[in-house]
Structure formats: C-alpha cells, structure tokens
Design a protein around this motif. Structure first.
Motif, PDB file in Angstrom:
ATOM      1  N   GLU A  10     142.624  86.780  19.359  1.00 47.16           N
ATOM      2  CA  GLU A  10     141.805  87.043  20.134  1.00 47.16           C
ATOM      3  C   GLU A  10     140.331  87.416  19.307  1.00 47.16           C
ATOM      4  O   GLU A  10     139.387  86.352  19.297  1.00 47.16           O
ATOM      5  CB  GLU A  10     142.095  88.146  20.789  1.00 47.16           C
ATOM      6  CG  GLU A  10     142.339  88.687  21.680  1.00 47.16           C
ATOM      7  CD  GLU A  10     143.217  89.878  22.776  1.00 47.16           C
ATOM      8  OE1 GLU A  10     142.502  91.135  22.318  1.00 47.16           O
ATOM      9  OE2 GLU A  10     143.994  90.195  23.161  1.00 47.16           O
ATOM     10  N   ILE A  11     140.012  88.077  18.955  1.00 51.72           N
ATOM     11  CA  ILE A  11     138.626  87.488  17.515  1.00 51.72           C
ATOM     12  C   ILE A  11     138.554  86.325  16.771  1.00 51.72           C
ATOM     13  O   ILE A  11     137.237  85.909  17.521  1.00 51.72           O
ATOM     14  CB  ILE A  11     139.072  88.761  16.053  1.00 51.72           C
ATOM     15  CG1 ILE A  11     139.508  89.703  16.741  1.00 51.72           C
ATOM     16  CG2 ILE A  11     137.865  89.246  15.476  1.00 51.72           C
ATOM     17  CD1 ILE A  11     139.484  91.398  15.730  1.00 51.72           C
ATOM     18  N   ALA A  12     139.757  85.938  16.515  1.00 52.50           N
ATOM     19  CA  ALA A  12     139.521  84.823  15.730  1.00 52.50           C
ATOM     20  C   ALA A  12     138.723  83.540  16.853  1.00 52.50           C
ATOM     21  O   ALA A  12     138.020  82.162  16.813  1.00 52.50           O
ATOM     22  CB  ALA A  12     140.938  83.619  15.077  1.00 52.50           C
ATOM     23  N   GLN A  13     139.627  83.688  18.281  1.00 50.72           N
ATOM     24  CA  GLN A  13     139.203  83.148  19.143  1.00 50.72           C
ATOM     25  C   GLN A  13     137.255  83.126  19.822  1.00 50.72           C
ATOM     26  O   GLN A  13     136.975  82.323  20.060  1.00 50.72           O
ATOM     27  CB  GLN A  13     140.272  83.103  20.979  1.00 50.72           C
ATOM     28  CG  GLN A  13     139.644  82.309  21.965  1.00 50.72           C
ATOM     29  CD  GLN A  13     140.828  82.308  22.400  1.00 50.72           C
ATOM     30  OE1 GLN A  13     141.371  83.085  22.674  1.00 50.72           O
ATOM     31  NE2 GLN A  13     140.399  81.470  24.160  1.00 50.72           N
ATOM     32  N   LYS A  14     137.390  84.631  19.105  1.00 51.78           N
ATOM     33  CA  LYS A  14     135.954  85.022  19.574  1.00 51.78           C
ATOM     34  C   LYS A  14     134.336  84.192  19.052  1.00 51.78           C
ATOM     35  O   LYS A  14     133.529  83.964  19.186  1.00 51.78           O
ATOM     36  CB  LYS A  14     135.540  86.487  20.556  1.00 51.78           C
ATOM     37  CG  LYS A  14     136.284  86.728  21.559  1.00 51.78           C
ATOM     38  CD  LYS A  14     136.499  88.594  21.549  1.00 51.78           C
ATOM     39  CE  LYS A  14     136.581  88.580  23.164  1.00 51.78           C
ATOM     40  NZ  LYS A  14     137.102  90.294  22.942  1.00 51.78           N
ATOM     41  N   VAL A  15     135.434  84.246  17.803  1.00 46.83           N
ATOM     42  CA  VAL A  15     134.226  84.052  16.161  1.00 46.83           C
ATOM     43  C   VAL A  15     133.821  81.969  16.837  1.00 46.83           C
ATOM     44  O   VAL A  15     132.958  81.567  16.841  1.00 46.83           O
ATOM     45  CB  VAL A  15     135.283  84.578  15.122  1.00 46.83           C
ATOM     46  CG1 VAL A  15     134.633  83.447  14.369  1.00 46.83           C
ATOM     47  CG2 VAL A  15     134.622  85.373  14.997  1.00 46.83           C
ATOM     48  N   ALA A  16     135.366  81.832  17.117  1.00 45.15           N
ATOM     49  CA  ALA A  16     134.933  79.677  16.989  1.00 45.15           C
ATOM     50  C   ALA A  16     134.176  79.715  18.269  1.00 45.15           C
ATOM     51  O   ALA A  16     133.697  79.293  18.233  1.00 45.15           O
ATOM     52  CB  ALA A  16     136.340  78.994  17.442  1.00 45.15           C
ATOM     53  N   GLU A  17     134.271  80.480  19.913  1.00 43.70           N
ATOM     54  CA  GLU A  17     133.626  80.378  20.771  1.00 43.70           C
ATOM     55  C   GLU A  17     132.203  80.393  20.333  1.00 43.70           C
ATOM     56  O   GLU A  17     130.784  79.945  21.150  1.00 43.70           O
ATOM     57  CB  GLU A  17     133.714  81.370  21.920  1.00 43.70           C
ATOM     58  CG  GLU A  17     135.327  80.937  22.144  1.00 43.70           C
ATOM     59  CD  GLU A  17     136.068  81.966  23.769  1.00 43.70           C
ATOM     60  OE1 GLU A  17     135.225  83.159  23.673  1.00 43.70           O
ATOM     61  OE2 GLU A  17     136.356  81.731  23.797  1.00 43.70           O
ATOM     62  N   THR A  18     131.853  81.568  19.478  1.00 42.90           N
ATOM     63  CA  THR A  18     131.050  82.140  18.984  1.00 42.90           C
ATOM     64  C   THR A  18     130.062  81.405  17.792  1.00 42.90           C
ATOM     65  O   THR A  18     128.722  81.173  18.204  1.00 42.90           O
ATOM     66  CB  THR A  18     130.735  83.570  18.130  1.00 42.90           C
ATOM     67  OG1 THR A  18     131.191  84.637  19.661  1.00 42.90           O
ATOM     68  CG2 THR A  18     129.039  84.287  18.080  1.00 42.90           C
ATOM     69  N   GLU A  19     130.884  80.801  17.309  1.00 45.33           N
ATOM     70  CA  GLU A  19     130.295  79.842  16.534  1.00 45.33           C
ATOM     71  C   GLU A  19     130.082  77.914  17.226  1.00 45.33           C
ATOM     72  O   GLU A  19     128.958  77.614  17.295  1.00 45.33           O
ATOM     73  CB  GLU A  19     131.524  79.084  15.362  1.00 45.33           C
ATOM     74  CG  GLU A  19     131.606  80.127  14.124  1.00 45.33           C
ATOM     75  CD  GLU A  19     132.683  79.862  13.273  1.00 45.33           C
ATOM     76  OE1 GLU A  19     133.215  78.955  13.782  1.00 45.33           O
ATOM     77  OE2 GLU A  19     132.769  80.715  12.204  1.00 45.33           O
ATOM     78  N   ALA A  20     130.577  77.732  18.036  1.00 46.26           N
ATOM     79  CA  ALA A  20     130.479  76.991  19.424  1.00 46.26           C
ATOM     80  C   ALA A  20     128.836  76.945  19.886  1.00 46.26           C
ATOM     81  O   ALA A  20     128.333  76.325  19.696  1.00 46.26           O
ATOM     82  CB  ALA A  20     131.037  76.556  19.815  1.00 46.26           C
ATOM     83  N   GLU A  21     128.484  78.265  20.474  1.00 47.84           N
ATOM     84  CA  GLU A  21     127.968  78.614  21.245  1.00 47.84           C
ATOM     85  C   GLU A  21     126.597  78.408  20.267  1.00 47.84           C
ATOM     86  O   GLU A  21     125.066  78.053  20.805  1.00 47.84           O
ATOM     87  CB  GLU A  21     127.487  79.996  22.117  1.00 47.84           C
ATOM     88  CG  GLU A  21     128.385  80.368  22.607  1.00 47.84           C
ATOM     89  CD  GLU A  21     128.469  81.693  23.330  1.00 47.84           C
ATOM     90  OE1 GLU A  21     128.017  82.458  23.098  1.00 47.84           O
ATOM     91  OE2 GLU A  21     129.763  81.965  24.739  1.00 47.84           O
ATOM     92  N   VAL A  22     126.564  79.090  18.743  1.00 52.09           N
ATOM     93  CA  VAL A  22     125.236  78.556  17.797  1.00 52.09           C
ATOM     94  C   VAL A  22     125.247  78.031  17.476  1.00 52.09           C
ATOM     95  O   VAL A  22     124.302  77.400  17.503  1.00 52.09           O
ATOM     96  CB  VAL A  22     126.039  79.773  16.964  1.00 52.09           C
ATOM     97  CG1 VAL A  22     124.710  79.309  15.491  1.00 52.09           C
ATOM     98  CG2 VAL A  22     125.746  81.282  16.624  1.00 52.09           C
ATOM     99  N   HIS A  23     126.130  76.607  17.510  1.00 60.69           N
ATOM    100  CA  HIS A  23     125.970  75.837  16.713  1.00 60.69           C
ATOM    101  C   HIS A  23     125.317  74.703  18.216  1.00 60.69           C
ATOM    102  O   HIS A  23     124.295  73.648  17.736  1.00 60.69           O
ATOM    103  CB  HIS A  23     127.742  74.931  16.991  1.00 60.69           C
ATOM    104  CG  HIS A  23     126.906  73.644  16.204  1.00 60.69           C
ATOM    105  ND1 HIS A  23     126.861  72.603  15.549  1.00 60.69           N
ATOM    106  CD2 HIS A  23     127.312  72.007  16.963  1.00 60.69           C
ATOM    107  CE1 HIS A  23     126.579  71.141  14.909  1.00 60.69           C
ATOM    108  NE2 HIS A  23     127.210  70.961  16.344  1.00 60.69           N
ATOM    109  N   GLN A  24     125.713  75.328  19.081  1.00 69.63           N
ATOM    110  CA  GLN A  24     124.832  74.591  20.641  1.00 69.63           C
ATOM    111  C   GLN A  24     123.264  74.974  20.931  1.00 69.63           C
ATOM    112  O   GLN A  24     122.739  73.718  21.398  1.00 69.63           O
ATOM    113  CB  GLN A  24     125.681  74.799  21.909  1.00 69.63           C
ATOM    114  CG  GLN A  24     125.850  74.262  22.812  1.00 69.63           C
ATOM    115  CD  GLN A  24     125.736  74.522  23.937  1.00 69.63           C
ATOM    116  OE1 GLN A  24     126.834  75.548  24.156  1.00 69.63           O
ATOM    117  NE2 GLN A  24     126.085  73.360  25.116  1.00 69.63           N
TER     118      GLN A  24
END
Length: 88
Positions: free
Chosen positions: A65-79
């Motif tokens: 779950e944490i890995a998925q949230k980190v990936a989502e956060t990284e995608a948002e930051v990149h966006q």
C-alpha cells in the motif's frame, strides 16, 4: 593418640560424604534450572516466531500500500513539475 587420629579420620570421611551429597544436590538443581531456562527460551522463541509469522502478511500488505501511494505521489509530483507533458 590413635583415638584422636581415628576420630579425625572419621570426621574427614563424614565431611567428605556430606560435601559429596551437597555437590550432587547442587548439580541436580543446576541441571533443573538449566532445563527450565531452555524450555522457557524455547517457548519464548516459538511464541515470537508464531507472532511474527502472523504479522508478515499484514506487513507485506502495508508495504505494498505504501509503495502504491509513493508511486502515485511521485506521478503527481512529476505531473506538477512537468505540466506541459500532459498537454501533448
């Protein structure tokens, strides 16, 4: 004089016998304590292993779950950093 030596020899024999039995009792007590400690350590280790085995799936799920949230956060930051890439 012979009576004194005989009495001394008998006293030493009795002392040696008493010391032998005390040593034997002490050795048995030490063995019992060692066995009890081994059993307690074994039970403690088994309990910890059992608890850990039960918690591992929960920990794995939480890490995923944490890995998925980190990936989502990284995608948002990149966006947020590169909004022009989304327009293309």
């Amino acid at each position: 004089m012979e009576t004194l030596i005989l009495a001394f020899a008998i006293a030493m024999a009795i002392l040696a016998l008493v010391l032998y039995f005390e040593l034997k009792n002490t050795q048995e007590r030490v063995e019992r304590v060692r066995t009890e400690i081994e059993q307690r350590v074994s039970l403690t280790i088994q309990g910890v292993m059992h608890d850990t085995q039960e918690k591992i799936p929960q920990i794995e799920k939480r890490v995923e779950e944490i890995a998925q949230k980190v990936a989502e956060t990284e995608a948002e930051v990149h966006q947020l950093q590169h909004p022009e890439e989304d327009k293309k």
